[in-house]
Motif scaffolding. Structure first.
Motif, PDB file in Angstrom:
ATOM      1  N   UNK A 254       0.805  -1.220   0.000  1.00 19.58           N
ATOM      2  CA  UNK A 254       0.000   0.000   0.000  1.00 19.58           C
ATOM      3  C   UNK A 254       0.832   1.261   0.000  1.00 19.58           C
ATOM      4  N   UNK A 255       2.073   1.168  -0.466  1.00 19.41           N
ATOM      5  CA  UNK A 255       2.974   2.322  -0.470  1.00 19.41           C
ATOM      6  C   UNK A 255       2.962   3.063  -1.799  1.00 19.41           C
ATOM      7  N   UNK A 256       2.204   2.587  -2.761  1.00 20.02           N
ATOM      8  CA  UNK A 256       2.095   3.248  -4.057  1.00 20.02           C
ATOM      9  C   UNK A 256       0.847   2.713  -4.754  1.00 20.02           C
ATOM     10  N   UNK A 257       0.423   3.418  -5.789  1.00 24.39           N
ATOM     11  CA  UNK A 257      -0.691   2.975  -6.618  1.00 24.39           C
ATOM     12  C   UNK A 257      -0.311   3.187  -8.075  1.00 24.39           C
ATOM     13  N   UNK A 258      -0.914   2.439  -9.005  1.00 29.84           N
ATOM     14  CA  UNK A 258      -0.519   2.551 -10.418  1.00 29.84           C
ATOM     15  C   UNK A 258      -0.632   3.967 -10.972  1.00 29.84           C
ATOM     16  N   UNK A 259      -1.597   4.755 -10.483  1.00 32.94           N
ATOM     17  CA  UNK A 259      -1.785   6.108 -11.018  1.00 32.94           C
ATOM     18  C   UNK A 259      -1.027   7.187 -10.283  1.00 32.94           C
ATOM     19  N   UNK A 260      -0.282   6.846  -9.237  1.00 34.04           N
ATOM     20  CA  UNK A 260       0.459   7.863  -8.477  1.00 34.04           C
ATOM     21  C   UNK A 260       1.530   8.499  -9.357  1.00 34.04           C
ATOM     22  N   UNK A 261       1.687   9.825  -9.220  1.00 34.43           N
ATOM     23  CA  UNK A 261       2.633  10.573 -10.053  1.00 34.43           C
ATOM     24  C   UNK A 261       3.979  10.707  -9.335  1.00 34.43           C
ATOM     25  N   UNK A 262       5.044  10.449 -10.085  1.00 32.59           N
ATOM     26  CA  UNK A 262       6.411  10.558  -9.577  1.00 32.59           C
ATOM     27  C   UNK A 262       7.176  11.565 -10.431  1.00 32.59           C
TER      28      UNK A 262
END
Length: 610
Positions: free
Chosen positions: A339-347
């Motif tokens: 739960x430390x990231x999601x596919x749509x999270x922006x980097x």
């Protein structure tokens, strides 16, 4: 008692003594011979005399067969070949006289020689040199010449004296192959004191691959031979015919059915050669079962000529190599599962940005920012360095172990088929995630998260990683052996599939599904775009790992994936190892050609059924 009588008695005592000594000597000879084994049992005086009046050719060593999943022979194929039994008085003539016999022989030689790939003069020379029965070999080779049914019939029709066309069991073909999992045979030390031409086949033992791990099951109970009665000069007595001697055991040799698809195996080897791959491996697994459908290792080897010192038979599909960006599959799965990231999270991937010395080259065209899914598709190092920071080394390593990396995963079973442990894939390396102590180093963790530094993965593990995702996070144990059958056709044992679970549990089906979607994006919009024109819709992950070989920089090129993407049937891993840094991509194109072959084969099979 007179002097004459005393002489008679003394002579009788001496005679009895000599007979007694002879009896003791014969008993001693019988005892010594009884300690020596010959085909079909121990020596006896009668058997010794019989052996001395016979000359034999071994047609089948009696070793068990290795078959592909459809029953096609991998090791132990029966061919027709020509066997010569030199005759005494072959040119002496008969009722028609020596001149006519010599003319007939010359004519037979003229018709026979082309069928055996030689000239009449060379054949005549060989016949004059040989005194024992012998199998006709391939020109310039050590293997018996395989005759087609038409050739075998033509050879018989020559009517050549002392020639028979017989079935001969060939362990391997003569061509180089990439089947290091199959292994090879080597000579066992002799214990009978006989030389190589002593009339007995030199025993052979498995020295690598399945030939070694399954040696107790493949070892036969005696060979099949054809023998002829011979005269004092060791030549066949005309008119006595040939006799076949066999152990006649209803249970042995065993036939061992593998999971290998021989047609696919041969095509993978051909495509790898065609692509110019010098070092590396290809593993193709059945997506539904996790079984090994094909496994090729390069450089190729000839199982008839390999020596233990050569090293070429080492199975690179079971040897760990630096994985490069295919390891980002593990890092992405670990971050999503935690739960430390999601596919749509922006980097962020701003030009000039670095993290622990990692950066993306301007030519990559990543842009200032991208989502996790985009970063995975375009293989952005900065995105995955950030994920490594969030995860930490212990959590990243645990995810890798959960997904089947860093540990042995090959199928094994205790107490199967009478063995303490049945483990067909011997020599499998566990690979590695971190070196001792480096998991707590943030820079080392970031390097490992992109598949560099300490990470090492085998091609078998890489292909099985894809199957694990296709199975919703459940790690299967890749199987190469599935059934053992007696010579009578009765099944000895079925070897069922099973998993290779991690003590830490498994990732969720939801995480597996998310990673699979990102692998599809690799082909539609990322580093695998060259595969968009493939016969099947494909999904996967590319990787390039930097290594050093003898002080020179080298790359490992990888591609792992599955196809078709909408209804997966096969998962595969391709490793092209130790190439120059400026070498063109080879792993992804080879993966594509293998999948194209499978797609075309399926299409052909479907058309044939209509």
């Amino acid at each position: 008692m007179g002097q004459s009588e005393r002489r008679h008695i003394a002579g009788l005592v001496i005679l009895v003594g000599l007979v007694g000594l002879l009896a003791v000597r014969l008993a001693w000879v019988q005892f010594v011979l009884s300690r020596q084994v010959v085909p079909g049992g121990r020596y006896t005086l009668a058997k010794t005399a019989k052996v001395q009046s016979e000359r034999e050719v071994v047609l089948d060593s009696g070793r068990g067969r290795l078959l592909d999943r459809s029953g096609r022979p991998l090791a132990g194929k029966t061919i027709w070949t020509a066997v010569f039994f030199p005759e005494s008085g072959a040119a002496a003539g008969g009722p028609q006289g020596p001149d006519r016999a010599a003319a007939d022989r010359k004519e037979a030689l003229k018709r026979l020689a082309p069928l055996l790939g030689t000239t009449p003069a060379e054949l005549e020379k060989r016949l004059a040199e040989e005194e024992r029965p012998y199998v006709w070999r391939e020109k310039g080779g050590r293997q018996p010449l395989a005759l087609s049914p038409e050739q075998a019939s033509a050879v018989r029709q020559t009517g050549f004296d002392g020639l028979a066309v017989l079935p001969w069991t060939r362990r391997y073909g003569g061509e180089p192959v990439g089947r290091q999992w199959q292994g090879y045979l080597s000579e066992a030390p002799r214990t009978d004191g006989r030389g190589a031409d002593g009339g007995l086949r030199v025993p052979l033992n498995g020295s690598a691959g399945l030939e070694r791990t399954l040696e107790p099951l493949l070892r036969g109970v005696g060979h099949t031979e054809v023998y002829a009665r011979v005269d004092a000069e060791g030549k066949r007595i005309p008119g006595t015919g040939l006799t076949v001697r066999t152990p006649a055991n209803p249970y042995y040799p065993l036939s061992l059915y593998t999971t290998i698809d021989l047609e696919l195996q041969e095509e993978v080897e051909r495509l790898a050669r065609q692509a110019g791959v010098r070092e590396g491996a290809v593993v193709v697994l059945d997506a539904a079962t996790g079984d090994i459908a094909a496994m090729a290792s390069l450089p190729l080897y000839n199982p008839n000529e390999v020596s233990p010192e050569g090293g070429e038979w080492n199975n690179r599909a079971l040897q760990a190599a630096v994985p490069g960006s295919i390891f980002k599959i593990v890092t992405a799965a670990a971050a999503l599962e935690a739960g430390l990231a999601s596919p749509g999270e922006v980097f962020s991937c701003a030009p000039g940005q670095e993290k622990y010395g990692l950066k993306c080259p301007p030519s990559a065209g990543h842009g200032a920012s991208m989502t996790l899914e985009q970063g995975f598709a375009r293989s952005c190092n900065l995105v995955f360095a950030e994920l490594a920071d969030r995860l930490g080394g212990e959590r990243l390593e645990a995810a890798a172990l959960t997904l089947g990396l860093g540990r042995d995963i090959g199928w094994r079973e205790p107490h199967a088929l009478g063995l303490p442990e049945l483990r067909p894939l011997g020599g499998e390396q566990a690979g590695r995630i971190f070196a001792a102590g480096s998991r707590r180093d943030a820079a080392a963790c970031a390097q490992t998260a992109i598949g560099q530094r300490d990470a090492a993965v085998t091609p078998l593990q890489a292909a099985n990683l894809v199957v694990t995702l296709l199975h919703g996070g459940e790690v299967t144990a890749p199987r190469i052996l599935r059934r053992a059958v007696f010579a009578s056709g009765q099944t000895l044992a079925e070897l069922p599939r099973h998993g290779a679970p991690s003590p830490a549990g498994r990732i969720s089906p939801r995480t597996a599904s998310q990673v699979l979607r990102m692998m599809r994006a690799v082909v539609t919009e990322g580093t695998g775009r060259s595969l968009r024109g493939a016969a099947w819709p494909l999904a996967g992950k590319s990787g390039t790992a930097q290594t050093t070989v003898k002080g020179a920089p080298r790359n490992n090129q990888w591609f792992v994936g599955y196809g078709p993407a909408d209804r997966p049937k096969y998962a595969a891993a391709v490793l092209v190892q130790n190439v120059a840094p400026d070498s063109p991509p080879a792993a992804a194109p080879l993966f594509g050609r293998i999948m194209d072959f499978l797609a075309e084969r399926e299409k052909t099979a479907a058309t044939a059924e209509v």
